[in-house]
Design a protein around this motif. Structure first.
Motif, mmCIF file in Angstrom:
data_model
loop_
_atom_site.group_PDB
_atom_site.id
_atom_site.type_symbol
_atom_site.label_atom_id
_atom_site.label_comp_id
_atom_site.label_asym_id
_atom_site.label_seq_id
_atom_site.Cartn_x
_atom_site.Cartn_y
_atom_site.Cartn_z
ATOM 1 N N LYS A 1 -20.265 39.513 -4.843
ATOM 2 C CA LYS A 1 -18.747 40.409 -5.052
ATOM 3 C C LYS A 1 -17.311 38.933 -4.361
ATOM 4 N N LEU A 2 -16.894 37.990 -4.690
ATOM 5 C CA LEU A 2 -16.430 36.997 -3.773
ATOM 6 C C LEU A 2 -15.120 37.447 -4.092
ATOM 7 N N LYS A 3 -13.699 38.057 -5.493
ATOM 8 C CA LYS A 3 -13.339 38.168 -5.018
ATOM 9 C C LYS A 3 -12.773 39.726 -3.643
ATOM 10 N N GLU A 4 -13.790 40.470 -4.233
ATOM 11 C CA GLU A 4 -14.192 41.503 -3.009
ATOM 12 C C GLU A 4 -13.766 41.509 -1.463
ATOM 13 N N TYR B 1 -12.846 38.403 -0.129
ATOM 14 C CA TYR B 1 -11.707 38.113 -0.546
ATOM 15 C C TYR B 1 -10.592 39.233 0.317
ATOM 16 N N LEU B 2 -10.733 39.812 -0.524
ATOM 17 C CA LEU B 2 -9.693 41.825 0.000
ATOM 18 C C LEU B 2 -9.990 41.693 1.363
ATOM 19 N N TRP C 1 -3.054 43.835 -4.395
ATOM 20 C CA TRP C 1 -3.671 44.081 -5.747
ATOM 21 C C TRP C 1 -4.253 43.860 -6.818
ATOM 22 N N ASP D 1 -3.337 41.138 -7.838
ATOM 23 C CA ASP D 1 -3.691 40.283 -8.416
ATOM 24 C C ASP D 1 -5.045 39.809 -8.817
ATOM 25 N N TYR D 2 -6.066 40.708 -7.749
ATOM 26 C CA TYR D 2 -7.616 41.389 -7.724
ATOM 27 C C TYR D 2 -7.540 41.736 -9.540
ATOM 28 N N ASN E 1 -6.810 39.601 -12.934
ATOM 29 C CA ASN E 1 -8.348 38.069 -12.370
ATOM 30 C C ASN E 1 -9.506 38.704 -12.664
ATOM 31 N N LYS E 2 -9.155 39.720 -11.952
ATOM 32 C CA LYS E 2 -10.542 40.687 -12.536
ATOM 33 C C LYS E 2 -10.866 40.605 -13.991
ATOM 34 N N LYS F 1 -11.983 38.636 -16.892
ATOM 35 C CA LYS F 1 -14.161 38.712 -16.114
ATOM 36 C C LYS F 1 -14.473 39.600 -16.534
#
Length: 448
Positions: free
Chosen positions: A123-126, A128-129, A346, A348-349, A352-353, A356
């Motif tokens: 979970k790369l985006k998580e 990053y948060l 948030w 942005d997350y 982007n999520k 996908k």
């Protein structure tokens, strides 16, 4: 024998988030109905914090305020050097000294572990948060906030939160160096030792002083102390009240009996109850009571001394004299600056999520059980924030929920509701099973 009625606090009874017992225990002891300035601050904090969720379904005030407390804690122990943070750092550093630095180091380590766990799960985006918090920014997003709420609080973290509301931890000499009062295995005997009496007397004194609050750590669970006393103290008070009423009527009936009827209360009790007078003073482990609120059960319960174990701890906090709530405004100003950045992160997350979602759903369906697949299948045609969070949090959350239910069962097994005829009576503030169910992470979001 003391005729002073023990203080039994009429504090509210709150429920808790999974593993959020420490936050709820402190909230109950703050007695918000009687401390409007504190309640107003928590409401203002929540009004800001809820914005980072974009949409929220938490309606119970105590659950909202618990989230606000967790947010404040993360802000207090972060490493940001942004405007306003210097004042927050100075506030806690002056009051807690090296303990504050210890908590900051511990928090930094915990967040780095959460970050690593996200990366290990792909979970790369998580992940990053989390970096937006750990890398000198202190920006908090819902995933991070709820992960921390669902992690049990340490006594050090509760000391940080208590200081916000002008309660300082009162260190007690203890063998384990925690500064808490506890009873060793040797002291937890039917025959009450002198050491036990000394410790219990201390607890009674602190519990009977409105300037002190006591948080009770029952192994891996936090509870709020309403009162600590021996049942004989309650019995003494009731007998004294009856005798004083009786003596008063005697005085009115005959002035010649005045000298007899105005004996000291102690003398009257000795005269009338001579047979059991000394028995009332005797130490009895079945009559040494701990009156408390349990956030896991959402009820008031009463334990006796024999229910304690060596792992239990009583943490004493004293209200600071001549202190104010100036830190409230400092926090609110700091949060106002941060909230807009956290909302942007948030959004942005989520956006982007959402792009996908289909691929993530397919992968998750292969990894989850049939029951979980049913819960997540609704997200197939919807890339909204609620369905995304639902999908990603289901597996981890179910494990948390099971552990929470197990802890509630264990807690219920340890707690003994006193059924002795001489035990103090109380009304249990119970609620329906439905209202006691802990809110799921995705319950904060709208369905559409």
């Amino acid at each position: 024998m003391s005729s002073k009625k023990p203080l039994i606090r009429n504090i509210p009874t709150y429920t808790q988030h999974p593993n959020g017992c420490g936050l709820s225990a402190l909230l109950m002891l703050l007695d918000l109905p009687q401390n409007k300035e504190i309640e107003d601050f928590l409401q203002k904090t929540w009004n800001k914090v809820k914005l980072i969720f974009l949409k929220t379904k938490f309606e119970q005030k105590e659950l909202q305020y618990a989230i606000a407390l967790q947010y404040l804690l993360l802000k207090a122990v972060g490493y940001s050097s942004k405007e306003g943070k210097d004042q927050i750092y100075s506030f806690f550093s002056d009051r807690l000294n090296y303990t504050y630095e210890d908590i900051r180091v511990m928090n930094s380590f915990n967040q780095e572990q959460f970050h690593k766990a996200m990366l290990d799960q792909g979970k790369l985006k998580e992940g990053y948060l989390y970096l937006n918090y750990t890398q000198d920014r202190d920006y908090i997003t819902p995933i991070m906030l709820m992960e921390n709420i669902h992690t049990m609080k340490t006594d050090l973290e509760l000391k940080i939160l208590a200081e916000i509301f002008n309660y300082e931890f009162l260190y007690q000499d203890s063998e384990d160096m925690t500064g808490a009062i506890y009873f060793t295995q040797k002291e937890l005997k039917k025959k009450i030792s002198q050491n036990t009496k000394v410790k219990w007397n201390k607890l009674e004194q602190f519990a009977n002083n409105p300037d002190y609050i006591i948080i009770y750590g029952q192994y891996y669970h936090w509870l709020s102390i309403r009162g600590i006393y021996r049942t004989s103290q309650l019995a003494d008070k009731e007998r004294i009240k009856q005798l004083e009423t009786q003596n008063g009527s005697n005085i009115e009936e005959s002035s010649t009996e005045k000298s007899e009827s105005t004996k000291s209360t102690l003398e009257v009790i000795q005269d009338i109850f001579e047979d059991d007078f000394f028995d009332m003073k005797e130490w009895n482990y079945k009559k040494m009571m701990i009156d408390l609120n349990d956030p896991a059960l959402n009820e008031r319960v009463i334990l006796d001394f024999q229910s304690l174990s060596e792992s239990d701890r009583f943490y004493i906090f004293k209200k600071r004299a001549n202190s104010n709530f100036q830190i409230f405004e400092t926090f609110l100003n700091h949060l106002t600056h941060d909230i807009k950045h956290e909302i942007a992160l948030w959004k942005d997350y989520v956006e982007n999520k959402g792009k996908k979602t289909s691929r993530n759903i397919k992968r998750s369906q292969n990894e989850t059980s049939d029951d979980i697949t049913k819960d997540t299948s609704a997200a197939n045609s919807d890339d909204s924030e609620a369905k995304i969070l639902h999908l990603e949090q289901t597996i981890n959350y179910i494990d948390k929920k099971e552990r929470h239910e197990q802890s509630k069962i264990a807690a219920a097994g340890q707690i003994k509701l006193s059924s002795k005829k001489d035990a103090p009576k109380f009304k249990v503030n119970s609620k329906s099973k439905k209202s006691n169910e802990p809110p799921m992470f995705w319950d904060m979001m709208d369905d559409d």
